[in-house]
Scaffold this motif. Structure first.
Motif, PDB file in Angstrom:
ATOM      1  N   ASN A 188      42.033 -12.768 117.331  1.00  0.00           N
ATOM      2  CA  ASN A 188      42.730 -11.532 116.969  1.00  0.00           C
ATOM      3  C   ASN A 188      41.770 -10.550 116.325  1.00  0.00           C
ATOM      4  OD1 ASN A 188      45.358 -12.418 117.764  1.00  0.00           O
ATOM      5  ND2 ASN A 188      45.474 -13.633 115.889  1.00  0.00           N
ATOM      6  N   SER A 200      44.772  -9.145 120.728  1.00  0.00           N
ATOM      7  CA  SER A 200      44.134 -10.449 120.859  1.00  0.00           C
ATOM      8  C   SER A 200      43.425 -10.563 122.196  1.00  0.00           C
ATOM      9  CB  SER A 200      45.174 -11.563 120.723  1.00  0.00           C
ATOM     10  OG  SER A 200      46.140 -11.470 121.747  1.00  0.00           O
ATOM     11  N   LYS A 216      42.226 -18.126 121.484  1.00  0.00           N
ATOM     12  CA  LYS A 216      42.660 -16.757 121.263  1.00  0.00           C
ATOM     13  C   LYS A 216      42.074 -16.237 119.953  1.00  0.00           C
ATOM     14  CE  LYS A 216      47.022 -15.819 121.936  1.00  0.00           C
ATOM     15  NZ  LYS A 216      48.485 -15.685 121.687  1.00  0.00           N
TER      16      LYS A 216
END
Length: 562
Positions: free
Chosen positions: A79, A85, A77
């Motif tokens: 951001n 995200s 993931k």
């Protein structure tokens, strides 16, 4: 599982018939004038960069060597500054690592499809369905099962491009694998930035271009630039029907439709149903194992040991079934989904050729109409010249008659014969009449003054209307006709050039598509063989695991004293 077996019977028949596919697609070649044989070699001399002294970049050279595969070793993931995200996939190749998100994979595929419309583009995993978002909401993008599936399918997508004889040389693909390159900059720079919205207006970048002496020159893969758009090429409608379709590609379209139905409607649908049932069976095994283990606690001796061993065998079946589902998903279901998408890509490639063929026929129709228009204009010009010559001849006769003046002789009062011109007497008579008219006009001048004042305003209106009519009516039809003839001639020349370009493009497009269909057929046979072998091995491993655990349970049950 009877439905799945029936699907496999049809699937095996389809695979058995695959050996005739290349011959069926290559029998008739009326358009290109060439005979395609069953074994068509993949183009390497004019497409791959072996024919060029250097590669466009280091990554291109490494891909050409084919010693290393492309791997996606991680997904994580990431951001953004705004707080949102997304998942990025870590691509490893040629000692470089680059992170790309799913949307960038998608744009790479779309860009390659626009640059190489005659190539069967490898698919990527589909987007999340509405059901996924409805059931998982914001967690849909973070589901680990979906992420792992995307990792595998995206890795397969990249390696299929790297092994393709044409796509592997695309520099935008090399830039996609290069670390430190902004993908947004690649999308807004040549050759992608020079592509028109309608790719039917240019020649595909992977086809030979035409030199000034009409010889075909292969485009270097290091500079995949599209052709120059032709404004004279019409844009056909997808619903239009070809007047003279090519039998080869009519048969290809029919075969592709049948292949797509086998994949998506039969095999894939039945396989999904079986995986769901296996998942339910696995859950039932988990529940049953817990029941047997709890039951063994209420008994003693050999009976308790036997019940416990049966519970362990059920647990082993639960684990083996879970492995079966996972293995079938990655080794069989995902390739099956790939080939369902491949079938749609083949349809798209054949549709592109269909549109280019329509474009050629429409260009021919436009050229014939312009030639008919030019013939009509030339006939009108000839008629106008003959009419003008006849009018000029008629005007010459009245002018000769008017130049002849008769002489009149008469006897005067004194008996002397006098001769005068008839025109002089006529002029004297006219002077007398004009004098009489002038006297009458002076008498009525006061009355006509008021009438003239009323008519002056209406005369202004008529002058305005006359000026407007002169603008609407062609005051010089000959000049207009000659101008129209010149424009029509120029249009015929441009349409003729566009027609020749379209014929060459269609011939090259047909050849390129046929070659990629043959290449895809060989790839399909190999992939389906691997899929079927993997399917059999997975089933055998599942059965062996279950057999081993249940053999142990059987031995323990036989120890019970009756």
């Amino acid at each position: 599982m009877a439905g799945f077996e029936d699907s496999f019977v049809a699937f095996e028949r389809e695979t058995a018939a695959d050996s005739d596919y290349e011959g069926n697609l290559a029998e008739h070649s009326e358009l290109s004038g060439e005979t395609h044989h069953k074994q068509v070699p993949i183009i390497t001399s004019s497409i791959r960069s072996d024919s060029f002294s250097s590669f466009c970049c280091q990554i291109g050279s490494a891909i050409s060597e084919g010693k290393e595969s492309i791997n996606i070793n991680n997904a994580q993931k990431t951001n953004e500054g705004s707080g949102s995200s997304y998942i990025t996939y870590n691509i490893c190749f040629n000692e470089q690592e680059v992170k790309r998100r799913y949307s960038e994979f998608e744009s790479l595929r779309k860009s390659l499809s626009r640059l190489y419309p005659t190539v069967i583009m490898p698919p990527i995993p589909e987007k999340h369905s509405i059901t996924d978002y409805a059931t998982m909401q914001s967690k849909a993008k973070e589901d680990q099962v979906i992420i792992e599936k995307r990792k595998r399918m995206l890795q397969t997508f990249l390696n299929r491009i790297a092994k393709h004889p044409q796509l592997s040389n695309a520099h935008i693909f090399h830039r996609f694998l290069e670390n430190g390159v902004s993908w947004n900059d690649v999308l807004h720079s040549p050759p992608l930035s020079t592509l028109p919205k309608n790719i039917l207006q240019v020649s595909p970048a992977n086809l030979p271009s035409q030199s000034s002496n009409n010889y075909s020159i292969p485009r270097s893969p290091t500079s995949t630039s599209p052709g120059i758009p032709s404004p004279m090429l019409p844009t056909p409608s997808a619903s239009q029907i070809l007047k003279n379709p090519d039998p080869r590609f009519v048969e290809s379209e029919a075969f592709t439709t049948k292949f797509a139905n086998h994949m998506s409607q039969n095999l894939e649908k039945t396989n999904r149903r079986i995986l769901k049932r296996l998942s339910d069976l696995s859950n039932d095994y988990a529940d049953l194992g817990a029941v047997y283990n709890g039951f063994s606690l209420n008994e003693s001796g050999n009976l308790a040991h036997a019940i416990e061993k049966v519970g362990q065998a059920v647990d082993s079946s639960f684990m083996a079934t879970g492995y079966l589902i996972t293995a079938l998903e990655s080794e069989f279901s995902e390739p099956l989904q790939e080939y369902s998408q491949f079938a749609q890509m083949i349809k798209q490639v054949l549709r592109y050729r269909h549109m280019k063929h329509l474009q050629l026929e429409l260009t021919e129709e436009s050229l014939e109409k312009q030639r008919a228009t030019l013939d009509g204009l030339k006939k009108s010009e000839e008629e106008s010249k003959r009419l003008q010559a006849a009018l000029n001849k008629e005007h010459e006769i009245p002018e000769e008659a008017a130049s002849f003046q008769p002489r009149v002789s008469f006897e005067s009062d004194d008996g002397i014969l006098q001769t005068h011109e008839g025109s002089e007497n006529a002029r004297d008579e006219d002077h007398r009449q004009e004098g009489d008219a002038a006297s009458m006009t002076s008498n009525n001048s006061s009355t006509n003054f008021k009438k003239h004042h009323k008519k002056r305003n209406s005369s202004k209106l008529f002058s305005v209307l006359g000026h407007t009519l002169n603008g609407l009516i062609d005051v010089d039809p000959e000049a207009t006709r000659r101008n129209h003839i010149g424009k029509t001639t120029d249009s015929i020349i441009q349409l003729g050039e566009a027609l020749e370009t379209s014929k060459i493009d269609l011939q090259n497009i047909s050849t390129s598509i046929q070659e990629d269909l043959d290449r895809f057929q060989r790839q399909k046979v190999c992939d389906l063989r691997d899929m079927l072998i993997a399917y059999a091995k997975i089933q055998v491993a599942w059965c062996q695991k279950n057999l081993s655990s249940w053999e142990e349970a059987k031995a323990e049950v036989q120890k019970i004293q009756v």
